[in-house]
Motif scaffolding. Structure first.
Motif, PDB file in Angstrom:
ATOM      1  N   MET A 188      45.822  15.773  58.018  1.00  0.00           N
ATOM      2  CA  MET A 188      45.393  16.979  57.359  1.00  0.00           C
ATOM      3  C   MET A 188      46.506  18.026  57.481  1.00  0.00           C
ATOM      4  O   MET A 188      47.132  18.152  58.518  1.00  0.00           O
ATOM      5  N   LEU A 189      46.745  18.738  56.423  1.00  0.00           N
ATOM      6  CA  LEU A 189      47.782  19.753  56.417  1.00  0.00           C
ATOM      7  C   LEU A 189      47.236  21.071  56.943  1.00  0.00           C
ATOM      8  O   LEU A 189      46.117  21.461  56.634  1.00  0.00           O
ATOM      9  N   SER A 190      48.059  21.718  57.735  1.00  0.00           N
ATOM     10  CA  SER A 190      47.694  23.049  58.208  1.00  0.00           C
ATOM     11  C   SER A 190      48.950  23.902  58.239  1.00  0.00           C
ATOM     12  O   SER A 190      50.071  23.401  58.337  1.00  0.00           O
ATOM     13  N   GLU A 191      48.754  25.189  58.143  1.00  0.00           N
ATOM     14  CA  GLU A 191      49.882  26.108  58.081  1.00  0.00           C
ATOM     15  C   GLU A 191      50.701  26.076  59.373  1.00  0.00           C
ATOM     16  O   GLU A 191      51.929  26.098  59.340  1.00  0.00           O
ATOM     17  N   LYS A 192      50.025  25.984  60.505  1.00  0.00           N
ATOM     18  CA  LYS A 192      50.715  25.963  61.799  1.00  0.00           C
ATOM     19  C   LYS A 192      51.602  24.725  61.916  1.00  0.00           C
ATOM     20  O   LYS A 192      52.758  24.812  62.329  1.00  0.00           O
ATOM     21  N   LYS A 193      51.070  23.583  61.534  1.00  0.00           N
ATOM     22  CA  LYS A 193      51.829  22.334  61.627  1.00  0.00           C
ATOM     23  C   LYS A 193      53.030  22.366  60.689  1.00  0.00           C
ATOM     24  O   LYS A 193      54.131  21.953  61.066  1.00  0.00           O
ATOM     25  N   ILE A 194      52.851  22.884  59.491  1.00  0.00           N
ATOM     26  CA  ILE A 194      53.943  22.954  58.524  1.00  0.00           C
ATOM     27  C   ILE A 194      55.041  23.887  59.009  1.00  0.00           C
ATOM     28  O   ILE A 194      56.233  23.578  58.902  1.00  0.00           O
ATOM     29  N   LYS A 195      54.653  25.025  59.588  1.00  0.00           N
ATOM     30  CA  LYS A 195      55.653  25.959  60.123  1.00  0.00           C
ATOM     31  C   LYS A 195      56.465  25.321  61.250  1.00  0.00           C
ATOM     32  O   LYS A 195      57.689  25.470  61.320  1.00  0.00           O
ATOM     33  N   LEU A 196      55.781  24.609  62.146  1.00  0.00           N
ATOM     34  CA  LEU A 196      56.488  23.928  63.237  1.00  0.00           C
ATOM     35  C   LEU A 196      57.448  22.874  62.701  1.00  0.00           C
ATOM     36  O   LEU A 196      58.591  22.770  63.150  1.00  0.00           O
ATOM     37  N   MET A 197      56.991  22.114  61.728  1.00  0.00           N
ATOM     38  CA  MET A 197      57.828  21.065  61.170  1.00  0.00           C
ATOM     39  C   MET A 197      59.038  21.644  60.429  1.00  0.00           C
ATOM     40  O   MET A 197      60.155  21.114  60.531  1.00  0.00           O
ATOM     41  N   ILE A 198      58.845  22.735  59.710  1.00  0.00           N
ATOM     42  CA  ILE A 198      59.959  23.378  59.000  1.00  0.00           C
ATOM     43  C   ILE A 198      60.958  23.938  59.997  1.00  0.00           C
ATOM     44  O   ILE A 198      62.176  23.790  59.822  1.00  0.00           O
ATOM     45  N   ARG A 199      60.469  24.568  61.058  1.00  0.00           N
ATOM     46  CA  ARG A 199      61.359  25.118  62.082  1.00  0.00           C
ATOM     47  C   ARG A 199      62.187  24.008  62.730  1.00  0.00           C
ATOM     48  O   ARG A 199      63.401  24.144  62.916  1.00  0.00           O
ATOM     49  N   LEU A 200      61.544  22.895  63.048  1.00  0.00           N
ATOM     50  CA  LEU A 200      62.257  21.771  63.663  1.00  0.00           C
ATOM     51  C   LEU A 200      63.278  21.162  62.702  1.00  0.00           C
ATOM     52  O   LEU A 200      64.416  20.867  63.095  1.00  0.00           O
ATOM     53  N   ALA A 201      62.891  20.961  61.457  1.00  0.00           N
ATOM     54  CA  ALA A 201      63.799  20.368  60.477  1.00  0.00           C
ATOM     55  C   ALA A 201      64.992  21.275  60.202  1.00  0.00           C
ATOM     56  O   ALA A 201      66.131  20.798  60.089  1.00  0.00           O
ATOM     57  N   ASP A 202      64.758  22.577  60.122  1.00  0.00           N
ATOM     58  CA  ASP A 202      65.845  23.523  59.885  1.00  0.00           C
ATOM     59  C   ASP A 202      66.836  23.500  61.048  1.00  0.00           C
ATOM     60  O   ASP A 202      68.058  23.491  60.841  1.00  0.00           O
ATOM     61  N   TYR A 203      66.330  23.479  62.254  1.00  0.00           N
ATOM     62  CA  TYR A 203      67.202  23.422  63.428  1.00  0.00           C
ATOM     63  C   TYR A 203      68.000  22.129  63.451  1.00  0.00           C
ATOM     64  O   TYR A 203      69.201  22.133  63.714  1.00  0.00           O
ATOM     65  N   GLU A 204      67.346  21.009  63.165  1.00  0.00           N
ATOM     66  CA  GLU A 204      68.033  19.718  63.199  1.00  0.00           C
ATOM     67  C   GLU A 204      69.122  19.634  62.144  1.00  0.00           C
ATOM     68  O   GLU A 204      70.158  19.007  62.378  1.00  0.00           O
ATOM     69  N   GLN A 205      68.923  20.242  60.989  1.00  0.00           N
ATOM     70  CA  GLN A 205      69.897  20.161  59.906  1.00  0.00           C
ATOM     71  C   GLN A 205      71.122  21.037  60.151  1.00  0.00           C
ATOM     72  O   GLN A 205      72.227  20.648  59.785  1.00  0.00           O
ATOM     73  N   VAL A 206      70.937  22.175  60.750  1.00  0.00           N
ATOM     74  CA  VAL A 206      72.033  23.142  60.857  1.00  0.00           C
ATOM     75  C   VAL A 206      72.650  23.134  62.254  1.00  0.00           C
ATOM     76  O   VAL A 206      73.666  22.495  62.496  1.00  0.00           O
TER      77      VAL A 206
END
Length: 140
Positions: free
Chosen positions: A1-19
Motif C-alpha cells: 500500500m502506498l503512503s506519503e511517509k513511505k514515499i518520502k523516505l524512499m525518495i530521500r534514500l534514492a536521492d542520497y544514493e544517486q548523488v
C-alpha cells in the motif's frame, strides 16, 4: 500500500544514493586512518611528479646556461636546494591532505549514519505494514 511517509523516505534514500551517497559510501568503506593514509599516498605521488616536472622545466629553460657552465656548476648545492623544497612541499601538502581528508571523512560518516537511520525507519515502516496485513488476513 502506498503512503506519503513511505514515499518520502524512499525518495530521500534514492536521492542520497544517486548523488552524495556514492562518494560517502566509497569513503566510509575504509577505516578513517586507512582512508587518510590512502589520501596521503596519492598526495605524495602527485607532489613527487609535480616537483619532477617543475625541475625538468626549469632545466629546459636554463639549458643553454647549464650546457655552457656544465663543469663549473655546483650540482650538490642545487640538489640540496631542490631536495629541501621537495621536503617542505611534501610536509605542507601532507598536512593539508590530513586536515581535508579528516573533515571529509567525518562529514561522510555522519551522512552515512543518517542514511542508515532513514533506512531503518523505512524497514520499520514496512514491518508495521506487514503486521497490519497479517492482522487483516487473520480476521478473514
Amino acid at each position: 500500500m502506498l503512503s506519503e511517509k513511505k514515499i518520502k523516505l524512499m525518495i530521500r534514500l534514492a536521492d542520497y544514493e544517486q548523488v552524495q551517497g556514492k562518494i560517502d559510501l566509497e569513503r566510509t568503506k575504509y577505516f578513517k586512518l586507512d582512508y587518510i593514509r590512502y589520501q596521503i599516498l596519492k598526495t605524495l605521488v602527485c607532489v613527487t611528479g609535480a616537483v619532477f616536472l617543475v625541475v625538468v622545466l626549469i632545466g629546459m629553460y636554463y639549458m643553454e646556461f647549464i650546457i655552457t657552465n656544465a663543469l663549473e656548476l655546483d650540482y650538490a648545492g642545487m640538489t640540496k636546494y631542490f631536495l629541501v623544497i621537495y621536503i617542505l612541499l611534501l610536509c605542507l601538502f601532507s598536512f593539508v591532505t590530513v586536515s581535508v581528508s579528516s573533515i571529509r571523512y567525518e562529514a561522510s560518516k555522519n551522512r552515512v549514519k543518517q542514511y542508515y537511520s532513514t533506512l531503518q525507519d523505512l524497514l520499520a515502516y514496512y514491518e508495521e505494514e506487514e503486521e497490519g496485513v497479517r492482522e487483516e488476513s487473520a480476521l478473514w
